[in-house]
Design a protein around this motif. Structure first.
Motif, PDB file in Angstrom:
ATOM      1  N   TRP A 252       0.827  -1.220   0.000  1.00 45.51           N
ATOM      2  CA  TRP A 252       0.000   0.000   0.000  1.00 45.51           C
ATOM      3  C   TRP A 252       0.859   1.267   0.000  1.00 45.51           C
ATOM      4  CZ3 TRP A 252      -4.817  -0.284   3.725  1.00 45.51           C
ATOM      5  CH2 TRP A 252      -5.700  -1.243   3.212  1.00 45.51           C
ATOM      6  N   TYR A 253       1.975   1.229   0.740  1.00 43.76           N
ATOM      7  CA  TYR A 253       2.768   2.440   0.921  1.00 43.76           C
ATOM      8  C   TYR A 253       4.217   2.204   0.494  1.00 43.76           C
ATOM      9  CZ  TYR A 253      -1.147   3.055   4.159  1.00 43.76           C
ATOM     10  OH  TYR A 253      -2.380   3.102   4.725  1.00 43.76           O
ATOM     11  N   SER A 264      -2.092   4.237  -7.997  1.00 47.01           N
ATOM     12  CA  SER A 264      -2.927   4.066  -6.812  1.00 47.01           C
ATOM     13  C   SER A 264      -2.680   2.718  -6.180  1.00 47.01           C
ATOM     14  CB  SER A 264      -4.409   4.191  -7.182  1.00 47.01           C
ATOM     15  OG  SER A 264      -4.666   5.392  -7.844  1.00 47.01           O
ATOM     16  N   VAL A 266      -2.411   2.121  -3.098  1.00 47.93           N
ATOM     17  CA  VAL A 266      -3.225   2.067  -1.900  1.00 47.93           C
ATOM     18  C   VAL A 266      -4.662   1.812  -2.356  1.00 47.93           C
ATOM     19  CG1 VAL A 266      -3.900   3.371   0.142  1.00 47.93           C
ATOM     20  CG2 VAL A 266      -1.649   3.687  -0.840  1.00 47.93           C
ATOM     21  N   ARG A 267      -5.508   1.361  -1.441  1.00 51.43           N
ATOM     22  CA  ARG A 267      -6.864   1.023  -1.853  1.00 51.43           C
ATOM     23  C   ARG A 267      -7.661   2.233  -2.362  1.00 51.43           C
ATOM     24  NH1 ARG A 267      -9.951   2.982   1.764  1.00 51.43           N
ATOM     25  NH2 ARG A 267      -9.301   3.269   3.899  1.00 51.43           N
ATOM     26  N   TRP A 268      -7.184   3.468  -2.091  1.00 49.46           N
ATOM     27  CA  TRP A 268      -7.890   4.635  -2.593  1.00 49.46           C
ATOM     28  C   TRP A 268      -7.485   4.930  -4.025  1.00 49.46           C
ATOM     29  CZ3 TRP A 268      -5.386   4.607   2.128  1.00 49.46           C
ATOM     30  CH2 TRP A 268      -6.215   4.681   3.250  1.00 49.46           C
TER      31      TRP A 268
ATOM     32  N   ASP B  90     -13.911   0.751  -9.933  1.00 56.52           N
ATOM     33  CA  ASP B  90     -13.725   0.670  -8.481  1.00 56.52           C
ATOM     34  C   ASP B  90     -14.278  -0.640  -7.924  1.00 56.52           C
ATOM     35  OD1 ASP B  90     -12.345   2.511  -7.029  1.00 56.52           O
ATOM     36  OD2 ASP B  90     -14.112   3.512  -6.189  1.00 56.52           O
ATOM     37  N   LYS B  93     -12.109  -3.491  -9.124  1.00 60.87           N
ATOM     38  CA  LYS B  93     -10.692  -3.521  -8.758  1.00 60.87           C
ATOM     39  C   LYS B  93     -10.388  -3.460  -7.272  1.00 60.87           C
ATOM     40  CE  LYS B  93      -7.351  -1.106 -10.379  1.00 60.87           C
ATOM     41  NZ  LYS B  93      -6.611   0.024 -11.010  1.00 60.87           N
ATOM     42  N   ARG B  94     -11.286  -2.807  -6.537  1.00 60.74           N
ATOM     43  CA  ARG B  94     -10.970  -2.607  -5.128  1.00 60.74           C
ATOM     44  C   ARG B  94     -11.803  -3.534  -4.249  1.00 60.74           C
ATOM     45  NH1 ARG B  94      -7.549   1.452  -5.566  1.00 60.74           N
ATOM     46  NH2 ARG B  94      -7.905   2.621  -7.466  1.00 60.74           N
ATOM     47  N   PRO B  95     -11.151  -4.555  -3.692  1.00 57.66           N
ATOM     48  CA  PRO B  95     -11.876  -5.595  -2.951  1.00 57.66           C
ATOM     49  C   PRO B  95     -12.837  -5.040  -1.898  1.00 57.66           C
ATOM     50  CG  PRO B  95      -9.566  -6.169  -3.149  1.00 57.66           C
ATOM     51  CD  PRO B  95      -9.709  -4.794  -3.713  1.00 57.66           C
ATOM     52  N   PHE B  96     -12.448  -3.974  -1.198  1.00 61.28           N
ATOM     53  CA  PHE B  96     -13.346  -3.523  -0.122  1.00 61.28           C
ATOM     54  C   PHE B  96     -14.612  -2.902  -0.703  1.00 61.28           C
ATOM     55  CE2 PHE B  96     -13.704   1.061   0.988  1.00 61.28           C
ATOM     56  CZ  PHE B  96     -12.875   1.625   0.029  1.00 61.28           C
ATOM     57  N   TRP B 146     -11.729  -4.348   5.640  1.00 60.96           N
ATOM     58  CA  TRP B 146     -10.814  -4.039   4.534  1.00 60.96           C
ATOM     59  C   TRP B 146     -10.713  -2.553   4.260  1.00 60.96           C
ATOM     60  CZ3 TRP B 146     -12.301  -8.317   0.405  1.00 60.96           C
ATOM     61  CH2 TRP B 146     -11.755  -9.531   0.833  1.00 60.96           C
TER      62      TRP B 146
END
Lengths: 308, 194
Positions: A252-253, A264, A266-268, B90, B93-96, B146
């Motif tokens: 992530w970082y 991206s 990171v999850r954002w 989103d 791609k983003r599991p959460f 998550w």
């Protein structure tokens, strides 16, 4: 891609000379008048600012916003925790150790560390990895000034910054959220860059604890977590230092963590951001947080996708 | 109600420096809490014998759906501003986000079939269908876990509560099965025919 040029200092932002010449009078007045000497929140003292550097003409966030919405996990993981709990931290006396690969290692009282240099106001954009941003009127000194005085040797290729470890006054440190004490790092050229500062104040007054008092790093082209707060140690090292967040979650970082709309990890999603206190996250994120003209050359030839 | 508080706070500037985040967090939090309360009704009835509690179950479930929907609308409007392409990306791609979206989608058929008419029409199948709430709640808790940067406190608490609530059902189900097996008579067909 369009990279915005950082405007020069606007004349309206520079303190009028007559006001400046009367600054001692102002301070004297402030000292006598109880209303002026007791700021609304916290025990801040006014700072003498010699120079104003404005890197953006965007609206500056309010003192209220900057001091009540903080990521400072040493005081808890909620954004309101630092404002709630940081008051109990004693920041005086405060020693900063400068050591590692340098000719003049020393332990400084924070006042002595700052004293030889003129304080500058630096109005910077601040971009958090959580995709929100603010504009903050920091007061500080160039990090390079402090580093040069220590005379780093040729072995010094990176600089490591360490935050205070004091669980008795930093309740967040009682949980193993991160590998305490918080450490961060910069490559030597990044650390010597004129935009990187050691901040001791905002809005012309000393920092409140929730913002990293008494002294913190500000690296405006990187995500906020790179800007180590409440620093007790600056160390010249010969390899890339461990950093708190990439130890916690390396995918992530990354070490560099330069603001980049196209990467991206990171999850954002980093392509857009929310300028607080705005509601909509529709502001396009700028590469290097809009400071590309000044800093991009340091990363020439580097794959920014790999070196995130 | 939480909605009233949020509206009041929004108008009196009490949502903090990041009002969108506060709204997002509060609606999500209440959706999950209400899901857990809905799931607590059956254990509560069986443990205390307070059968009237079931009368609130549908209302609680619908409130959970209401907050989950608001939570999604905030994401849709404030985070993405109707950027459908970005939203699809989103979710994929983003599991959460995948988890959160799944949790909400599973609640849609439950909300739609919550009327008396549908309960009658579906008969026994209604109960089977509404067991989807278990899956939805699990997805919602994973979504929360998550989502956070470090897993401590609240999401862990909710995961614990959900484990207990679903644990009751597993225990009851196992018990019912053994009782049934013991009670089942030996089938003559298993015996050798003479």
């Amino acid at each position: 891609m369009l990279i915005r040029n950082a405007p020069d200092v606007r004349s309206s932002e520079v303190t009028d000379e007559r006001q400046y010449l009367r600054r001692r009078e102002f301070i004297r007045l402030a000292a006598v008048s109880p209303a002026a000497s007791t700021p609304a929140s916290g025990d801040q003292s006014p700072l003498q600012i010699a120079k104003h550097v404005v890197t953006t003409d965007e609206k500056v966030n309010t003192f209220e916003q900057i001091t009540n919405y903080n990521n400072f996990y040493e005081f808890g993981s909620d954004k309101s925790d630092p404002a709630r709990y940081a008051g109990q931290l004693h920041t005086s006396p405060w020693t900063v150790k400068i050591d590692g690969h340098c000719a003049r290692p020393a332990d400084y009282h924070v006042e002595d560390l700052i004293k030889p240099f003129e304080l500058e106001e630096r109005i910077y954009r601040h971009r958090c990895v959580e995709a929100w941003s603010m504009v903050i009127p920091w007061v500080g000194i160039p990090l390079a000034s402090v580093l040069r005085r220590a005379e780093p040797t040729s072995k010094a290729t990176f600089v490591e910054f360490t935050t205070l470890l004091r669980p008795s006054e930093m309740p967040g440190q009682r949980d193993p959220i991160l590998n305490w004490p918080y450490t961060e790092g910069l490559r030597m050229d990044e650390a010597m860059h004129p935009l990187a500062i050691l901040a001791v104040g905002i809005y012309g007054k000393t920092l409140l604890n929730q913002n990293g008092a008494p002294i913190r790093l500000v690296v405006p082209w990187k995500y906020g977590f790179k800007s180590t707060k409440s620093i007790v140690r600056i160390r010249f090292v010969d390899r890339m230092p461990h950093t708190a967040w990439s130890d916690q979650n390396p995918s992530w970082y990354g070490f560099y963590s330069n603001v980049n709309p196209d990467v991206s990890p990171v999850r954002w999603d980093q392509s857009r951001e929310r300028r607080l206190p705005g509601l909509f996250a529709t502001r396009k994120t700028l590469i290097f947080n809009g400071y590309g003209d000044q800093v991009a050359s340091m990363y020439a030839g580097m794959d920014l996708r790999k070196n995130y | 109600m939480p909605t009233a508080w949020l509206v009041w706070a929004a108008f009196t500037d009490h949502l903090g420096a990041n009002p969108a985040e506060t709204l997002q967090l509060q609606t999500g939090r209440w959706a999950l809490r209400l899901l857990l309360v809905t799931l607590a009704i059956t254990p509560l009835r069986r443990l205390t014998g307070w059968n009237d509690a079931v009368r609130f179950r549908r209302m609680l479930g619908l409130f959970a759906f209401y907050y989950a929907t608001l939570h999604f609308l905030i994401y849709l409007v404030l985070d993405q501003y109707f950027d459908w392409r970005a939203i699809v990306k989103d979710i994929a791609k983003r599991p959460f986000i995948t988890m959160g979206f799944t949790a909400l989608m599973l609640l849609v058929p439950l909300a739609l079939t919550s009327t008396k008419g549908w309960i009658r029409r579906l008969g026994r199948r209604w109960q089977t269908l509404h067991r989807l709430i278990y899956v939805s709640a699990v997805c919602a808790v994973i979504h929360f876990i998550w989502k956070v940067k470090v897993v401590i406190g609240e999401p862990v608490l909710y995961a614990g509560i959900l484990t207990v609530l679903l644990g009751f059902r597993v225990i009851w189900w196992l018990r019912r099965r053994t009782v049934r097996r013991v009670a089942r008579p030996v089938r003559p067909s298993n015996l050798p025919v003479h």
